[in-house]
Design a protein around this motif. Sequence first.
Motif, PDB file in Angstrom:
ATOM      1  N   THR A  22       0.841  -1.207   0.000  1.00 39.34           N
ATOM      2  CA  THR A  22       0.000   0.000   0.000  1.00 39.34           C
ATOM      3  C   THR A  22       0.871   1.249   0.000  1.00 39.34           C
ATOM      4  OG1 THR A  22      -1.811  -1.119   1.144  1.00 39.34           O
ATOM      5  CG2 THR A  22      -1.747   1.288   1.304  1.00 39.34           C
ATOM      6  N   ILE A  23       1.931   1.241   0.837  1.00 40.11           N
ATOM      7  CA  ILE A  23       2.842   2.396   0.910  1.00 40.11           C
ATOM      8  C   ILE A  23       3.485   2.632  -0.454  1.00 40.11           C
ATOM      9  CG2 ILE A  23       4.914   3.319   2.003  1.00 40.11           C
ATOM     10  CD1 ILE A  23       2.494   3.123   3.862  1.00 40.11           C
ATOM     11  N   ARG A  24       3.923   1.551  -1.088  1.00 32.66           N
ATOM     12  CA  ARG A  24       4.575   1.680  -2.405  1.00 32.66           C
ATOM     13  C   ARG A  24       3.584   2.196  -3.451  1.00 32.66           C
ATOM     14  NH1 ARG A  24       7.681  -4.137  -2.028  1.00 32.66           N
ATOM     15  NH2 ARG A  24       9.458  -3.442  -0.755  1.00 32.66           N
ATOM     16  N   GLN A  29       1.630   6.531  -7.010  1.00 30.50           N
ATOM     17  CA  GLN A  29       0.548   7.411  -7.437  1.00 30.50           C
ATOM     18  C   GLN A  29       0.808   8.876  -7.083  1.00 30.50           C
ATOM     19  OE1 GLN A  29      -2.179   6.393  -9.280  1.00 30.50           O
ATOM     20  NE2 GLN A  29      -1.032   4.472  -9.378  1.00 30.50           N
ATOM     21  N   ASN A  30       1.967   9.139  -6.469  1.00 29.57           N
ATOM     22  CA  ASN A  30       2.362  10.509  -6.101  1.00 29.57           C
ATOM     23  C   ASN A  30       1.410  11.143  -5.091  1.00 29.57           C
ATOM     24  OD1 ASN A  30       4.297  12.543  -6.314  1.00 29.57           O
ATOM     25  ND2 ASN A  30       3.104  13.686  -7.811  1.00 29.57           N
ATOM     26  N   ILE A  31       0.869  10.288  -4.213  1.00 33.59           N
ATOM     27  CA  ILE A  31      -0.013  10.767  -3.148  1.00 33.59           C
ATOM     28  C   ILE A  31       0.764  10.922  -1.850  1.00 33.59           C
ATOM     29  CG2 ILE A  31      -2.029  10.161  -1.735  1.00 33.59           C
ATOM     30  CD1 ILE A  31      -3.136   8.736  -4.209  1.00 33.59           C
ATOM     31  N   LEU A  32       1.702   9.989  -1.610  1.00 29.05           N
ATOM     32  CA  LEU A  32       2.521  10.052  -0.406  1.00 29.05           C
ATOM     33  C   LEU A  32       3.934   9.609  -0.769  1.00 29.05           C
ATOM     34  CD1 LEU A  32       2.746  10.492   2.656  1.00 29.05           C
ATOM     35  CD2 LEU A  32       2.181   8.074   2.954  1.00 29.05           C
ATOM     36  N   ASN A  33       4.817  10.556  -0.943  1.00 32.11           N
ATOM     37  CA  ASN A  33       6.213  10.262  -1.280  1.00 32.11           C
ATOM     38  C   ASN A  33       7.068  10.215  -0.022  1.00 32.11           C
ATOM     39  OD1 ASN A  33       5.489  12.517  -3.852  1.00 32.11           O
ATOM     40  ND2 ASN A  33       5.758  10.339  -4.209  1.00 32.11           N
TER      41      ASN A  33
END
Length: 398
Positions: A22-24, A29-33
Amino acid sequence: MRLPGYYSSGQFAQLAGVTVRTIRYYDKQNILNPSYVNLSGARFYTDSDLARLQQILLLKYLGFSLDDIKEMTIEDTDYHFLRNSLNLQKKLVQDRIEQMQLVESAIEDTVRAIDENRQIDWSHMLELIHLTGMEKSLKLQYQNATNISARIRLHRDYSLNRQGWFPWIYEQCQIKKGQRILELGCGNGALWTENIAKLPTQVALVLSDISEGMLRDARRTIGQNDTRFSFQAFDCAKIPFPAQSFDRIIANHVLFYCKDLDLVCAEIRRVLKPDGLFLCSAYGKDHMKEISELVQQFDSRIVLSAEKLYEQFGLENGCSILQPHFSIVTCCCYEDEILLDRAEPLIEYILSCHGNQNQILLDRYKDFRIFTEKKVRPGFHITKHAGLFCCQGVVAPL
């Protein structure tokens, strides 16, 4: 090597109670880098990343798509984005509740028909399928309503003319007891919610819009118990009322969206009483020009509107468009301007526009916010060039 204050992907996922996958995925998706990536490509996260992830997970639970979430988690300090998005989702939840009640009723009717007649009403089942497929269109309609609200807020909160646009429009309408009134393109109903105390008790108002979502918004804001109001969805090129039905017809910033203005004017002329009044607002070519200049200075690719709506119907050409249909056409301008020293309402307005700005600004949001703050700090002046055409005396069709 352990980095102080940083978590590996595995540690970060464990803290949040999600999988590394999920983190990856959120990174891709450039939501959480990640806050840091070492030379070997290992990703590391901080406590502030954890707070952001928790926000993402909550918004996902509330039903927002990842595209929505990307726009909503721009910056924690920009609370107004989250507020507006949550209000949008609340309206969608309210509609889901109403929708599910209709689905429940449709299922009960179908089961009853099977028990009583030993056959299925397939047309009823098709209606059920239609009801369960409404959500995407509802969301689009409410996004439009939210954008309209953002634009109204800038004018309402920062205009120098304290009377306000909607009270001024209402004043020009000269509404009297016993009249029948039609508003074309009522949006969220702001014309009436801001003037409800002035409205005579014995009037009948039909609020119309092509968007069912807008009408739901207006209905909820005005309330279900005010019997003066009725709500109907239709295209203003096909007004579903008999000839000479209304004393007043109002089109507030609507006509420039119409594809066939002659057809729309002919319909308005048909349903307006001979002594009735048609009021339609528009803006001119200088209206809000400083906002376009600001975004162009930041990035010349930005176009806030693909169309110059004032060329379709504006203060400069409105009289010539209306005069073939009405014997008396007068124009009065609304004297006003905007002055603000805060970036947030201006950014909110810009992101609500119909152009390509979101494609460009959301990935450069922090830079754009700093740029806008610098521009507005000494006081940012915005020209308002808007007014109202008052039309009387129906011209008979050729």
